[in-house]
Design an enzyme around this catalytic site. Structure first.
Site, mmCIF file in Angstrom:
data_model
loop_
_atom_site.group_PDB
_atom_site.id
_atom_site.type_symbol
_atom_site.label_atom_id
_atom_site.label_comp_id
_atom_site.label_asym_id
_atom_site.label_seq_id
_atom_site.Cartn_x
_atom_site.Cartn_y
_atom_site.Cartn_z
ATOM 1 N N ASP A 232 -9.976 2.817 2.695
ATOM 2 C CA ASP A 232 -10.075 2.228 4.039
ATOM 3 C C ASP A 232 -10.761 3.178 5.038
ATOM 4 O O ASP A 232 -11.561 2.747 5.866
ATOM 5 C CB ASP A 232 -8.686 1.857 4.574
ATOM 6 C CG ASP A 232 -8.170 0.542 3.998
ATOM 7 O OD1 ASP A 232 -8.996 -0.302 3.593
ATOM 8 O OD2 ASP A 232 -6.930 0.362 3.966
ATOM 9 N N LYS B 53 0.805 -1.229 0.000
ATOM 10 C CA LYS B 53 0.000 0.000 0.000
ATOM 11 C C LYS B 53 0.836 1.277 0.000
ATOM 12 O O LYS B 53 0.484 2.248 -0.667
ATOM 13 C CB LYS B 53 -0.945 0.017 1.219
ATOM 14 C CG LYS B 53 -2.042 -1.038 1.175
ATOM 15 C CD LYS B 53 -2.964 -0.867 2.384
ATOM 16 C CE LYS B 53 -4.012 -1.948 2.455
ATOM 17 N NZ LYS B 53 -4.984 -1.720 3.546
HETATM 18 P P1 NAP Z 1 0.394 -2.173 10.368
HETATM 19 O O1 NAP Z 1 0.605 -1.016 9.471
HETATM 20 O O2 NAP Z 1 1.391 -3.280 10.436
HETATM 21 O O3 NAP Z 1 0.201 -1.588 11.885
HETATM 22 C C1 NAP Z 1 0.072 -2.462 12.975
HETATM 23 C C2 NAP Z 1 -0.313 -1.672 14.219
HETATM 24 O O4 NAP Z 1 -0.526 -2.623 15.282
HETATM 25 C C3 NAP Z 1 0.768 -0.704 14.720
HETATM 26 O O5 NAP Z 1 0.147 0.417 15.319
HETATM 27 C C4 NAP Z 1 1.476 -1.569 15.787
HETATM 28 O O6 NAP Z 1 2.117 -0.810 16.760
HETATM 29 C C5 NAP Z 1 0.297 -2.263 16.401
HETATM 30 N N1 NAP Z 1 0.687 -3.464 17.154
HETATM 31 C C6 NAP Z 1 1.102 -4.646 16.629
HETATM 32 N N2 NAP Z 1 1.354 -5.526 17.638
HETATM 33 C C7 NAP Z 1 1.079 -4.861 18.799
HETATM 34 C C8 NAP Z 1 1.126 -5.235 20.183
HETATM 35 N N3 NAP Z 1 1.519 -6.461 20.570
HETATM 36 N N4 NAP Z 1 0.754 -4.319 21.110
HETATM 37 C C9 NAP Z 1 0.327 -3.075 20.735
HETATM 38 N N5 NAP Z 1 0.257 -2.675 19.433
HETATM 39 C C10 NAP Z 1 0.640 -3.556 18.495
HETATM 40 O O7 NAP Z 1 -1.006 -2.878 10.073
HETATM 41 P P2 NAP Z 1 -2.333 -2.248 9.400
HETATM 42 O O8 NAP Z 1 -2.264 -2.421 7.945
HETATM 43 O O9 NAP Z 1 -2.579 -0.899 9.982
HETATM 44 O O10 NAP Z 1 -3.440 -3.291 9.929
HETATM 45 C C11 NAP Z 1 -3.805 -3.333 11.303
HETATM 46 C C12 NAP Z 1 -5.009 -4.258 11.447
HETATM 47 O O11 NAP Z 1 -6.103 -3.717 10.728
HETATM 48 C C13 NAP Z 1 -4.783 -5.662 10.868
HETATM 49 O O12 NAP Z 1 -5.321 -6.604 11.769
HETATM 50 C C14 NAP Z 1 -5.578 -5.648 9.568
HETATM 51 O O13 NAP Z 1 -6.070 -6.934 9.224
HETATM 52 C C15 NAP Z 1 -6.725 -4.719 9.945
HETATM 53 N N6 NAP Z 1 -7.351 -4.059 8.794
HETATM 54 C C16 NAP Z 1 -8.690 -4.206 8.658
HETATM 55 C C17 NAP Z 1 -9.331 -3.586 7.598
HETATM 56 C C18 NAP Z 1 -10.820 -3.770 7.433
HETATM 57 O O14 NAP Z 1 -11.316 -3.466 6.343
HETATM 58 N N7 NAP Z 1 -11.548 -4.218 8.430
HETATM 59 C C19 NAP Z 1 -8.612 -2.800 6.683
HETATM 60 C C20 NAP Z 1 -7.230 -2.643 6.878
HETATM 61 C C21 NAP Z 1 -6.613 -3.287 7.931
HETATM 62 P P3 NAP Z 1 3.693 -0.420 16.591
HETATM 63 O O15 NAP Z 1 3.703 0.823 15.751
HETATM 64 O O16 NAP Z 1 4.139 -0.218 17.988
HETATM 65 O O17 NAP Z 1 4.365 -1.593 15.912
#
Ligand code: NAP
Length: 266
Positions: free
Chosen positions: A99, A65
């Site tokens: 999104d 992305k």
């Molecule tokens: P990303 O860019 O990898 O960001 C991950 C986030 O999770 C960061 O803020 C990270 O914090 C945090 N995190 C990970 N492990 C953690 C822990 N143990 N404790 C606290 N914080 C933690 O991922 P993303 O693309 O934003 O996606 C995040 C989630 O959204 C995923 O589960 C994805 O499937 C979901 N999602 C859903 C939709 C939908 O349409 N429903 C759309 C997009 C994404 P740090 O910065 O500290 O690493």
């Protein structure tokens, strides 16, 4: 027959093909939607190739992305978020990000009005950036917290929001009307909780962007009598918005939701 696709790595478990093919059938469109595994090093080739072959459009998922910003002509929303999840080929190779709109429409779908609401946004990744951008446009008051402060502070600075340290999360939860989990915590059974769910109250809304399982956070929210919203409708509405961009037509969100829930069995 128009061809559409989601590109990513991994992409095997993407629900987009099931969701969009169900929508195409319901709309009576001669179109099919596929998933292709593409890494960052071949992203430019894949997007230019899809354009050359007359694809109807693309979705992009992890880890493409952000990198796609350098390949497409991003619209204002994609620029503000810094990521592209939808590519269209009408009048150039355009990058969009649906999104945030998906999250906003999901909240509306469940009768949640974010205008002037105090929102706690947990996370600072791609999903959090998109949600922060759209909900601030919708008039929400957003406080951001994130495990890694630098990333959270960067998001807050870019979008003009307040950042608070992760250590304050329970006070922040208590002070908010709407709590949004935009982290990946809860994707896997046994993930530790972000906070003690017993502090939630019945008048609060809890929105978890995770759609693949009934998370501990959502269960805690229901136990507290709060409104618990999973990530399925965000997924559906981001897809519906992509379909609108590609075809100019309204998407059948009920059909898309049914296809996703059947595939997930939730
Ligand atoms: P990303 O860019 O990898 O960001 C991950 C986030 O999770 C960061 O803020 C990270 O914090 C945090 N995190 C990970 N492990 C953690 C822990 N143990 N404790 C606290 N914080 C933690 O991922 P993303 O693309 O934003 O996606 C995040 C989630 O959204 C995923 O589960 C994805 O499937 C979901 N999602 C859903 C939709 C939908 O349409 N429903 C759309 C997009 C994404 P740090 O910065 O500290 O690493």
């Amino acid at each position: 027959m128009k061809v559409y696709a989601v590109l990513g790595d991994p992409v095997e478990h993407s629900l987009s093909p099931v969701m969009h093919n169900a929508a195409f059938r319901a709309m009576g469109l001669q179109a099919s939607y596929h998933a292709f595994r593409v890494g960052i090093n071949r992203l430019r080739d894949a997007i230019l190739g899809a354009d050359a072959m007359g694809f109807g459009g693309l979705n992009l998922t992890i880890p493409l992305k952000e990198s796609a910003m350098a390949v497409v002509e991003p619209d204002e929303t994609a620029v503000a978020i810094g990521a592209v999840n939808t590519v269209s080929f009408r009048g150039g190779i355009r990058g969009h990000n649906t999104d945030g709109v998906g999250a906003s429409l999901a909240l509306k779908h469940y009768g949640v009005n974010v205008k002037d609401a105090e929102v706690l946004l947990i996370g600072a990744g791609g999903a959090a950036r998109a949600i922060a951008y759209q909900l601030s446009r919708d008039g929400a008051g957003i406080v951001v917290t994130n495990r890694t402060p630098q990333r959270g502070m960067a998001l807050a600075r870019d979008l003009g929001l307040e950042f608070r340290p992760f250590g304050e999360i329970e006070d922040l939860v208590r002070a908010s009307d709407i709590v949004i989990n935009a982290t990946s915590v809860g994707m896997h059974e046994g993930d530790p909780r972000l906070f003690d769910g017993r502090i939630l109250r019945s008048e609060q809304v809890v929105f978890d962007v995770i759609y693949s399982r009934d998370t501990e956070l959502l269960r805690d929210a229901r136990m507290a009598g709060a409104k618990a919203i999973d990530g399925v409708m965000m997924l559906v509405y981001q897809g519906a918005e992509a379909l609108r961009i590609w075809t100019g037509r309204e998407a059948p969100v009920d059909v898309m939701e049914a296809a996703v829930r059947a595939a997930l069995r939730v």
